[in-house]
Design an enzyme around this catalytic site. Sequence first.
Site, PDB file in Angstrom:
ATOM      1  N   ASN A  35      -6.149 -24.552  18.936  1.00  0.00           N
ATOM      2  CA  ASN A  35      -5.739 -23.644  20.011  1.00  0.00           C
ATOM      3  C   ASN A  35      -4.867 -24.435  20.999  1.00  0.00           C
ATOM      4  O   ASN A  35      -5.337 -25.407  21.611  1.00  0.00           O
ATOM      5  CB  ASN A  35      -6.994 -23.104  20.710  1.00  0.00           C
ATOM      6  CG  ASN A  35      -6.660 -22.124  21.815  1.00  0.00           C
ATOM      7  OD1 ASN A  35      -5.771 -22.386  22.624  1.00  0.00           O
ATOM      8  ND2 ASN A  35      -7.357 -21.017  21.874  1.00  0.00           N
ATOM      9  N   HIS A  38      -3.627 -24.668  26.094  1.00  0.00           N
ATOM     10  CA  HIS A  38      -3.559 -25.574  27.249  1.00  0.00           C
ATOM     11  C   HIS A  38      -2.328 -26.470  27.237  1.00  0.00           C
ATOM     12  O   HIS A  38      -2.042 -27.132  28.239  1.00  0.00           O
ATOM     13  CB  HIS A  38      -4.871 -26.342  27.393  1.00  0.00           C
ATOM     14  CG  HIS A  38      -5.992 -25.397  27.732  1.00  0.00           C
ATOM     15  ND1 HIS A  38      -5.916 -24.541  28.808  1.00  0.00           N
ATOM     16  CD2 HIS A  38      -7.158 -25.113  27.104  1.00  0.00           C
ATOM     17  CE1 HIS A  38      -7.007 -23.793  28.838  1.00  0.00           C
ATOM     18  NE2 HIS A  38      -7.775 -24.118  27.820  1.00  0.00           N
ATOM     19  N   HIS A  71      -3.828 -17.532  22.684  1.00  0.00           N
ATOM     20  CA  HIS A  71      -4.438 -16.361  23.313  1.00  0.00           C
ATOM     21  C   HIS A  71      -3.426 -15.765  24.284  1.00  0.00           C
ATOM     22  O   HIS A  71      -3.102 -16.381  25.302  1.00  0.00           O
ATOM     23  CB  HIS A  71      -5.711 -16.804  24.049  1.00  0.00           C
ATOM     24  CG  HIS A  71      -6.502 -15.680  24.640  1.00  0.00           C
ATOM     25  ND1 HIS A  71      -7.761 -15.859  25.170  1.00  0.00           N
ATOM     26  CD2 HIS A  71      -6.240 -14.356  24.783  1.00  0.00           C
ATOM     27  CE1 HIS A  71      -8.218 -14.708  25.632  1.00  0.00           C
ATOM     28  NE2 HIS A  71      -7.304 -13.773  25.413  1.00  0.00           N
ATOM     29  N   ARG A  73      -3.124 -13.624  26.980  1.00  0.00           N
ATOM     30  CA  ARG A  73      -3.986 -12.935  27.940  1.00  0.00           C
ATOM     31  C   ARG A  73      -3.189 -11.902  28.712  1.00  0.00           C
ATOM     32  O   ARG A  73      -1.978 -12.045  28.910  1.00  0.00           O
ATOM     33  CB  ARG A  73      -4.597 -13.942  28.920  1.00  0.00           C
ATOM     34  CG  ARG A  73      -5.507 -14.954  28.266  1.00  0.00           C
ATOM     35  CD  ARG A  73      -6.172 -15.820  29.313  1.00  0.00           C
ATOM     36  NE  ARG A  73      -7.167 -15.066  30.033  1.00  0.00           N
ATOM     37  CZ  ARG A  73      -8.493 -15.176  29.846  1.00  0.00           C
ATOM     38  NH1 ARG A  73      -8.965 -16.042  28.972  1.00  0.00           N
ATOM     39  NH2 ARG A  73      -9.323 -14.441  30.529  1.00  0.00           N
ATOM     40  N   ARG A  77      -1.544 -16.145  31.823  1.00  0.00           N
ATOM     41  CA  ARG A  77      -1.712 -17.390  32.599  1.00  0.00           C
ATOM     42  C   ARG A  77      -1.205 -18.624  31.845  1.00  0.00           C
ATOM     43  O   ARG A  77      -0.866 -19.617  32.460  1.00  0.00           O
ATOM     44  CB  ARG A  77      -3.179 -17.581  32.995  1.00  0.00           C
ATOM     45  CG  ARG A  77      -4.096 -17.856  31.838  1.00  0.00           C
ATOM     46  CD  ARG A  77      -5.487 -18.190  32.308  1.00  0.00           C
ATOM     47  NE  ARG A  77      -6.177 -17.052  32.899  1.00  0.00           N
ATOM     48  CZ  ARG A  77      -7.511 -16.987  33.014  1.00  0.00           C
ATOM     49  NH1 ARG A  77      -8.251 -18.003  32.625  1.00  0.00           N
ATOM     50  NH2 ARG A  77      -8.088 -15.931  33.529  1.00  0.00           N
ATOM     51  N   GLU A  98      -5.309 -14.626  19.499  1.00  0.00           N
ATOM     52  CA  GLU A  98      -6.489 -14.082  20.186  1.00  0.00           C
ATOM     53  C   GLU A  98      -6.011 -13.063  21.196  1.00  0.00           C
ATOM     54  O   GLU A  98      -5.035 -13.309  21.926  1.00  0.00           O
ATOM     55  CB  GLU A  98      -7.236 -15.191  20.924  1.00  0.00           C
ATOM     56  CG  GLU A  98      -7.853 -16.223  20.023  1.00  0.00           C
ATOM     57  CD  GLU A  98      -8.439 -17.368  20.832  1.00  0.00           C
ATOM     58  OE1 GLU A  98      -8.420 -17.310  22.080  1.00  0.00           O
ATOM     59  OE2 GLU A  98      -8.882 -18.330  20.222  1.00  0.00           O
ATOM     60  N   THR A 129     -12.773 -17.594  27.887  1.00  0.00           N
ATOM     61  CA  THR A 129     -13.490 -16.442  27.337  1.00  0.00           C
ATOM     62  C   THR A 129     -15.004 -16.646  27.473  1.00  0.00           C
ATOM     63  O   THR A 129     -15.558 -17.590  26.924  1.00  0.00           O
ATOM     64  CB  THR A 129     -13.133 -16.264  25.843  1.00  0.00           C
ATOM     65  OG1 THR A 129     -11.728 -16.421  25.701  1.00  0.00           O
ATOM     66  CG2 THR A 129     -13.554 -14.899  25.354  1.00  0.00           C
ATOM     67  N   GLU A 179     -15.629 -14.625  14.190  1.00  0.00           N
ATOM     68  CA  GLU A 179     -15.647 -15.979  14.752  1.00  0.00           C
ATOM     69  C   GLU A 179     -16.878 -16.045  15.635  1.00  0.00           C
ATOM     70  O   GLU A 179     -16.987 -15.287  16.609  1.00  0.00           O
ATOM     71  CB  GLU A 179     -14.372 -16.265  15.554  1.00  0.00           C
ATOM     72  CG  GLU A 179     -14.394 -17.680  16.144  1.00  0.00           C
ATOM     73  CD  GLU A 179     -13.064 -18.087  16.774  1.00  0.00           C
ATOM     74  OE1 GLU A 179     -11.991 -17.652  16.291  1.00  0.00           O
ATOM     75  OE2 GLU A 179     -13.119 -18.841  17.761  1.00  0.00           O
ATOM     76  N   HIS A 218     -15.216 -22.353  20.301  1.00  0.00           N
ATOM     77  CA  HIS A 218     -15.430 -22.387  21.750  1.00  0.00           C
ATOM     78  C   HIS A 218     -16.298 -23.570  22.162  1.00  0.00           C
ATOM     79  O   HIS A 218     -17.455 -23.670  21.770  1.00  0.00           O
ATOM     80  CB  HIS A 218     -16.045 -21.106  22.309  1.00  0.00           C
ATOM     81  CG  HIS A 218     -15.555 -20.835  23.701  1.00  0.00           C
ATOM     82  ND1 HIS A 218     -16.036 -21.496  24.796  1.00  0.00           N
ATOM     83  CD2 HIS A 218     -14.571 -20.016  24.150  1.00  0.00           C
ATOM     84  CE1 HIS A 218     -15.384 -21.073  25.869  1.00  0.00           C
ATOM     85  NE2 HIS A 218     -14.494 -20.191  25.505  1.00  0.00           N
ATOM     86  N   GLY A 219     -15.667 -24.456  22.907  1.00  0.00           N
ATOM     87  CA  GLY A 219     -16.406 -25.594  23.475  1.00  0.00           C
ATOM     88  C   GLY A 219     -16.677 -26.716  22.491  1.00  0.00           C
ATOM     89  O   GLY A 219     -17.409 -27.656  22.804  1.00  0.00           O
ATOM     90  N   GLY A 240      -9.663 -26.073  20.881  1.00  0.00           N
ATOM     91  CA  GLY A 240      -8.509 -26.255  21.750  1.00  0.00           C
ATOM     92  C   GLY A 240      -8.689 -27.301  22.822  1.00  0.00           C
ATOM     93  O   GLY A 240      -8.136 -28.397  22.757  1.00  0.00           O
ATOM     94  N   HIS A 241      -9.506 -26.981  23.816  1.00  0.00           N
ATOM     95  CA  HIS A 241      -9.562 -27.779  25.043  1.00  0.00           C
ATOM     96  C   HIS A 241      -9.856 -29.253  24.776  1.00  0.00           C
ATOM     97  O   HIS A 241      -9.168 -30.138  25.308  1.00  0.00           O
ATOM     98  CB  HIS A 241     -10.618 -27.171  25.982  1.00  0.00           C
ATOM     99  CG  HIS A 241     -10.637 -27.769  27.336  1.00  0.00           C
ATOM    100  ND1 HIS A 241     -11.591 -28.677  27.726  1.00  0.00           N
ATOM    101  CD2 HIS A 241      -9.801 -27.614  28.391  1.00  0.00           C
ATOM    102  CE1 HIS A 241     -11.353 -29.044  28.976  1.00  0.00           C
ATOM    103  NE2 HIS A 241     -10.274 -28.409  29.404  1.00  0.00           N
TER     104      HIS A 241
HETATM  105  N1  PXP Z   1     -12.004 -19.301  19.900  1.00  0.00           N
HETATM  106  C1  PXP Z   1     -11.826 -18.341  20.830  1.00  0.00           C
HETATM  107  C2  PXP Z   1     -12.020 -16.914  20.409  1.00  0.00           C
HETATM  108  C3  PXP Z   1     -11.468 -18.651  22.151  1.00  0.00           C
HETATM  109  O1  PXP Z   1     -11.314 -17.656  23.055  1.00  0.00           O
HETATM  110  C4  PXP Z   1     -11.248 -19.991  22.486  1.00  0.00           C
HETATM  111  C5  PXP Z   1     -10.808 -20.337  23.868  1.00  0.00           C
HETATM  112  O2  PXP Z   1      -9.547 -19.790  24.113  1.00  0.00           O
HETATM  113  C6  PXP Z   1     -11.424 -20.968  21.474  1.00  0.00           C
HETATM  114  C7  PXP Z   1     -11.816 -20.595  20.205  1.00  0.00           C
HETATM  115  C8  PXP Z   1     -11.186 -22.417  21.745  1.00  0.00           C
HETATM  116  O3  PXP Z   1     -12.142 -22.871  22.673  1.00  0.00           O
HETATM  117  P1  PXP Z   1     -11.986 -24.326  23.275  1.00  0.00           P
HETATM  118  O4  PXP Z   1     -10.699 -24.372  24.002  1.00  0.00           O
HETATM  119  O5  PXP Z   1     -13.181 -24.450  24.170  1.00  0.00           O
HETATM  120  O6  PXP Z   1     -12.033 -25.296  22.126  1.00  0.00           O
END
Ligand code: PXP
Length: 271
Positions: A35, A38, A71, A73, A77, A98, A129, A179, A218-219, A240-241
């Site tokens: 992702n 960022h 994503h 949005r 942003r 997304e 999210t 997911e 996520h995370g 992503g992050h």
């Molecule tokens: N999957 C989805 C559906 C998300 O909304 C996000 C965050 O945009 C991610 C994966 C990636 O999450 P992270 O940036 O925490 O790795």
Amino acid sequence: MLPACAWRWQRVLRDVARQCIFPAMSAKGCRLGVNIDHVATLRQARGTAYPDLAAAAQACLAGGAQGITIHLREDRRHIQDRDVYALRREPGVRLNLEMAIVPEIVAIACDVRPDEVCLVPERRHELTTEGGLDAAGQAAAVHDAVATLAQAGIVVSLFIDPDQRQIEAAACSGAPVIELHTGRFCNASEAGAPVELDRLIENAGLAHRRGLKVNAGHGISLDNLRGILSVPHLDTLNIGHSIVCRSVFVGLRQAVAEMAAALESYDGGST
Ligand code: PXP
């Protein structure tokens, strides 16, 4: 209910037993979707033309990613409409978009036709999210969006919490992929993590039995990946992050390569 330490030992013993019984079991790996929201966040912070998202996507592919996730949005942003179109044209990029179920964004998706769309909930003031899509509570809206996007030739995935009711709703929605939201496990305390991991394991199994392809995200970071890789039936992890943060020190290609190498050890998790 077992205390956390007993639970952990139970899992360690099960994994050891599995390795003794199937010593030659080869790792099958798990796909990595990166992702790059960022990377766009950095650009939007100053309104510059750099960093270039297409170049970032190519660095991810060079590092071993199988897909690129963004994503779009409602508040724009980070990712902008032009990014979605540009990345769709980028050679070699398997694009996962997304998006929330809102008519404006659904129309853009149908125009761009990314390889995959992941439907997510969206709240304007959230940092990221929070929680999964309520596929059970909004069954009609989800069903309609899935049908519209599928008609445009897009594979649709639902970003949902690891919850039986949501899995059953996803299975009835017409979407072939889910997911699983891994945020609660990734952000849990040491004491709370085992319960959250069990939830992921159980519901990945349920989704698989219902014929759904299982992704997760996520995370996720290199620090919590070990637990995530014990979840069965994983096809793709969207991360992503943590990768973009690591890239500050080692560069994007290397940060992706480190994660991709770690995902190669996936052996199908706990079944
Ligand atoms: N999957 C989805 C559906 C998300 O909304 C996000 C965050 O945009 C991610 C994966 C990636 O999450 P992270 O940036 O925490 O790795």
